[in-house]
Design a protein around this motif. Structure first.
Motif, PDB file in Angstrom:
ATOM      1  N   ILE A 197       3.213  55.924 -22.411  1.00  0.00           N
ATOM      2  CA  ILE A 197       4.105  55.319 -23.395  1.00  0.00           C
ATOM      3  C   ILE A 197       4.751  54.078 -22.785  1.00  0.00           C
ATOM      4  CG2 ILE A 197       6.192  55.679 -24.762  1.00  0.00           C
ATOM      5  CD1 ILE A 197       5.281  58.646 -24.954  1.00  0.00           C
ATOM      6  N   PHE A 198       5.011  54.134 -21.481  1.00  0.00           N
ATOM      7  CA  PHE A 198       5.521  52.973 -20.751  1.00  0.00           C
ATOM      8  C   PHE A 198       4.570  52.650 -19.603  1.00  0.00           C
ATOM      9  CE2 PHE A 198       9.435  54.605 -22.689  1.00  0.00           C
ATOM     10  CZ  PHE A 198       9.917  53.441 -23.251  1.00  0.00           C
ATOM     11  N   LYS A 199       4.490  51.370 -19.269  1.00  0.00           N
ATOM     12  CA  LYS A 199       3.555  50.900 -18.253  1.00  0.00           C
ATOM     13  C   LYS A 199       3.961  51.352 -16.849  1.00  0.00           C
ATOM     14  CE  LYS A 199       0.890  46.771 -17.290  1.00  0.00           C
ATOM     15  NZ  LYS A 199       0.675  45.382 -17.678  1.00  0.00           N
ATOM     16  N   THR A 200       5.268  51.369 -16.585  1.00  0.00           N
ATOM     17  CA  THR A 200       5.744  51.825 -15.279  1.00  0.00           C
ATOM     18  C   THR A 200       6.874  52.827 -15.472  1.00  0.00           C
ATOM     19  OG1 THR A 200       7.445  50.121 -15.026  1.00  0.00           O
ATOM     20  CG2 THR A 200       5.236  49.579 -14.226  1.00  0.00           C
ATOM     21  N   ARG A 201       7.110  53.607 -14.444  1.00  0.00           N
ATOM     22  CA  ARG A 201       8.175  54.597 -14.511  1.00  0.00           C
ATOM     23  C   ARG A 201       9.546  53.919 -14.537  1.00  0.00           C
ATOM     24  NH1 ARG A 201       8.615  59.644 -10.369  1.00  0.00           N
ATOM     25  NH2 ARG A 201      10.589  60.432 -11.161  1.00  0.00           N
ATOM     26  N   SER A 202       9.674  52.789 -13.862  1.00  0.00           N
ATOM     27  CA  SER A 202      10.959  52.085 -13.858  1.00  0.00           C
ATOM     28  C   SER A 202      11.274  51.511 -15.242  1.00  0.00           C
ATOM     29  CB  SER A 202      10.991  50.988 -12.796  1.00  0.00           C
ATOM     30  OG  SER A 202       9.971  50.050 -13.021  1.00  0.00           O
ATOM     31  N   ILE A 203      10.255  51.067 -15.976  1.00  0.00           N
ATOM     32  CA  ILE A 203      10.483  50.589 -17.343  1.00  0.00           C
ATOM     33  C   ILE A 203      10.922  51.756 -18.224  1.00  0.00           C
ATOM     34  CG2 ILE A 203       9.388  49.602 -19.395  1.00  0.00           C
ATOM     35  CD1 ILE A 203       7.573  47.994 -17.489  1.00  0.00           C
ATOM     36  N   ALA A 204      10.310  52.919 -18.018  1.00  0.00           N
ATOM     37  CA  ALA A 204      10.701  54.117 -18.767  1.00  0.00           C
ATOM     38  C   ALA A 204      12.151  54.482 -18.461  1.00  0.00           C
ATOM     39  CB  ALA A 204       9.776  55.281 -18.427  1.00  0.00           C
ATOM     40  N   ALA A 205      12.530  54.442 -17.185  1.00  0.00           N
ATOM     41  CA  ALA A 205      13.895  54.776 -16.783  1.00  0.00           C
ATOM     42  C   ALA A 205      14.896  53.788 -17.379  1.00  0.00           C
ATOM     43  CB  ALA A 205      14.001  54.793 -15.260  1.00  0.00           C
ATOM     44  N   GLU A 206      14.516  52.516 -17.436  1.00  0.00           N
ATOM     45  CA  GLU A 206      15.393  51.489 -18.012  1.00  0.00           C
ATOM     46  C   GLU A 206      15.602  51.728 -19.503  1.00  0.00           C
ATOM     47  OE1 GLU A 206      17.964  48.325 -17.933  1.00  0.00           O
ATOM     48  OE2 GLU A 206      16.975  49.250 -16.206  1.00  0.00           O
ATOM     49  N   ALA A 207      14.537  52.081 -20.209  1.00  0.00           N
ATOM     50  CA  ALA A 207      14.650  52.375 -21.647  1.00  0.00           C
ATOM     51  C   ALA A 207      15.544  53.582 -21.875  1.00  0.00           C
ATOM     52  CB  ALA A 207      13.271  52.612 -22.245  1.00  0.00           C
ATOM     53  N   ILE A 208      15.429  54.582 -21.022  1.00  0.00           N
ATOM     54  CA  ILE A 208      16.280  55.777 -21.132  1.00  0.00           C
ATOM     55  C   ILE A 208      17.732  55.396 -20.892  1.00  0.00           C
ATOM     56  CG2 ILE A 208      16.814  57.993 -20.073  1.00  0.00           C
ATOM     57  CD1 ILE A 208      13.735  58.206 -19.508  1.00  0.00           C
ATOM     58  N   LYS A 209      17.960  54.578 -19.875  1.00  0.00           N
ATOM     59  CA  LYS A 209      19.316  54.140 -19.533  1.00  0.00           C
ATOM     60  C   LYS A 209      19.959  53.365 -20.687  1.00  0.00           C
ATOM     61  CE  LYS A 209      21.744  51.695 -15.839  1.00  0.00           C
ATOM     62  NZ  LYS A 209      21.571  50.918 -14.607  1.00  0.00           N
ATOM     63  N   LYS A 210      19.152  52.588 -21.421  1.00  0.00           N
ATOM     64  CA  LYS A 210      19.659  51.805 -22.548  1.00  0.00           C
ATOM     65  C   LYS A 210      19.810  52.635 -23.821  1.00  0.00           C
ATOM     66  CE  LYS A 210      18.000  47.332 -20.972  1.00  0.00           C
ATOM     67  NZ  LYS A 210      17.111  46.198 -21.243  1.00  0.00           N
ATOM     68  N   GLY A 211      19.471  53.924 -23.753  1.00  0.00           N
ATOM     69  CA  GLY A 211      19.641  54.800 -24.907  1.00  0.00           C
ATOM     70  C   GLY A 211      18.528  54.721 -25.924  1.00  0.00           C
ATOM     71  N   ARG A 212      17.373  54.245 -25.524  1.00  0.00           N
ATOM     72  CA  ARG A 212      16.253  54.097 -26.456  1.00  0.00           C
ATOM     73  C   ARG A 212      15.361  55.328 -26.513  1.00  0.00           C
ATOM     74  NH1 ARG A 212      15.074  48.114 -24.329  1.00  0.00           N
ATOM     75  NH2 ARG A 212      16.766  47.075 -25.436  1.00  0.00           N
ATOM     76  N   VAL A 213      15.668  56.329 -25.707  1.00  0.00           N
ATOM     77  CA  VAL A 213      14.862  57.556 -25.681  1.00  0.00           C
ATOM     78  C   VAL A 213      15.768  58.750 -25.953  1.00  0.00           C
ATOM     79  CG1 VAL A 213      13.386  59.031 -24.249  1.00  0.00           C
ATOM     80  CG2 VAL A 213      13.253  56.544 -24.016  1.00  0.00           C
ATOM     81  N   THR A 214      15.310  59.620 -26.863  1.00  0.00           N
ATOM     82  CA  THR A 214      16.018  60.869 -27.126  1.00  0.00           C
ATOM     83  C   THR A 214      15.034  62.021 -27.026  1.00  0.00           C
ATOM     84  OG1 THR A 214      15.663  60.768 -29.516  1.00  0.00           O
ATOM     85  CG2 THR A 214      17.695  59.769 -28.679  1.00  0.00           C
ATOM     86  N   VAL A 215      15.547  63.175 -26.632  1.00  0.00           N
ATOM     87  CA  VAL A 215      14.744  64.393 -26.603  1.00  0.00           C
ATOM     88  C   VAL A 215      15.435  65.385 -27.520  1.00  0.00           C
ATOM     89  CG1 VAL A 215      13.875  66.288 -25.178  1.00  0.00           C
ATOM     90  CG2 VAL A 215      13.913  63.962 -24.267  1.00  0.00           C
ATOM     91  N   ASN A 216      14.721  65.854 -28.510  1.00  0.00           N
ATOM     92  CA  ASN A 216      15.273  66.757 -29.529  1.00  0.00           C
ATOM     93  C   ASN A 216      16.529  66.161 -30.164  1.00  0.00           C
ATOM     94  OD1 ASN A 216      13.218  68.593 -29.012  1.00  0.00           O
ATOM     95  ND2 ASN A 216      14.388  69.568 -27.380  1.00  0.00           N
ATOM     96  N   ARG A 217      16.463  64.851 -30.439  1.00  0.00           N
ATOM     97  CA  ARG A 217      17.543  64.079 -31.087  1.00  0.00           C
ATOM     98  C   ARG A 217      18.805  63.916 -30.235  1.00  0.00           C
ATOM     99  NH1 ARG A 217      16.018  62.018 -36.046  1.00  0.00           N
ATOM    100  NH2 ARG A 217      14.525  63.357 -37.072  1.00  0.00           N
ATOM    101  N   ASN A 218      18.737  64.242 -28.955  1.00  0.00           N
ATOM    102  CA  ASN A 218      19.883  64.087 -28.058  1.00  0.00           C
ATOM    103  C   ASN A 218      19.591  62.991 -27.043  1.00  0.00           C
ATOM    104  OD1 ASN A 218      21.314  66.321 -29.164  1.00  0.00           O
ATOM    105  ND2 ASN A 218      19.976  67.688 -28.012  1.00  0.00           N
ATOM    106  N   PRO A 219      20.550  62.068 -26.822  1.00  0.00           N
ATOM    107  CA  PRO A 219      20.347  61.048 -25.787  1.00  0.00           C
ATOM    108  C   PRO A 219      20.216  61.742 -24.429  1.00  0.00           C
ATOM    109  CG  PRO A 219      22.522  60.832 -26.814  1.00  0.00           C
ATOM    110  CD  PRO A 219      21.827  61.953 -27.482  1.00  0.00           C
TER     111      PRO A 219
END
Length: 137
Positions: free
Chosen positions: A18-40
């Motif tokens: 879904i993301f090219k690198t793990r750091s990009i994924a972590a950055e998206a999570i940090k910015k609140g763009r990822v939720t799991v079961n509708r929870n940040p």
């Protein structure tokens, strides 16, 4: 298919491409763009089979169902073994609309010429110039 019972969400997002690198994924999570079961969530949050992961990538929000747990990146053909794309059709329609607007509707032969058409035009003009030179003699 199951390596562990659970894995960090940033690692899973990277592993299923879904993301090219793990750091990009972590950055998206940090910015609140990822939720799991509708929870940040934070990057350290673990995902389990059956969780629903939502990823906001402009202009739409993708929704994925965790089908398998994996911590290592896999080839694109193996991704369906670990995730199911359950993004609603209404979100995908937004994406199609944006592509339509960005590309516009242009019939072939209108607008800027393609590279091949440009070569043909140049070749024609060179050929036409030969006749002009012969008339001058």
């Amino acid at each position: 298919m199951v390596m562990d019972e659970q894995v960090r969400v940033d690692k899973w997002l990277w592993a299923v491409r879904i993301f090219k690198t793990r750091s990009i994924a972590a950055e998206a999570i940090k910015k609140g763009r990822v939720t799991v079961n509708r929870n940040p969530v934070k990057s350290s949050r673990t995902v389990k089979i059956g969780d629903t992961v939502e990823v906001k990538k402009q202009p739409i929000t993708y929704t994925f169902k965790v089908v398998g747990i994996i911590g290592k990146r896999v080839g694109a053909k193996l991704v369906p073994d670990y995730m199911k794309d359950i993004t609603p059709e209404s979100e995908l329609a937004i994406l199609k609309t944006q592509r339509y607007v960005m590309n516009g509707l242009r019939d072939r032969g209108t607008g800027r010429p393609t590279k091949k058409e440009r070569r043909d035009i140049d070749q024609f003009q060179d050929y036409d110039d030969l006749f002009d030179e012969e008339e001058n003699f």
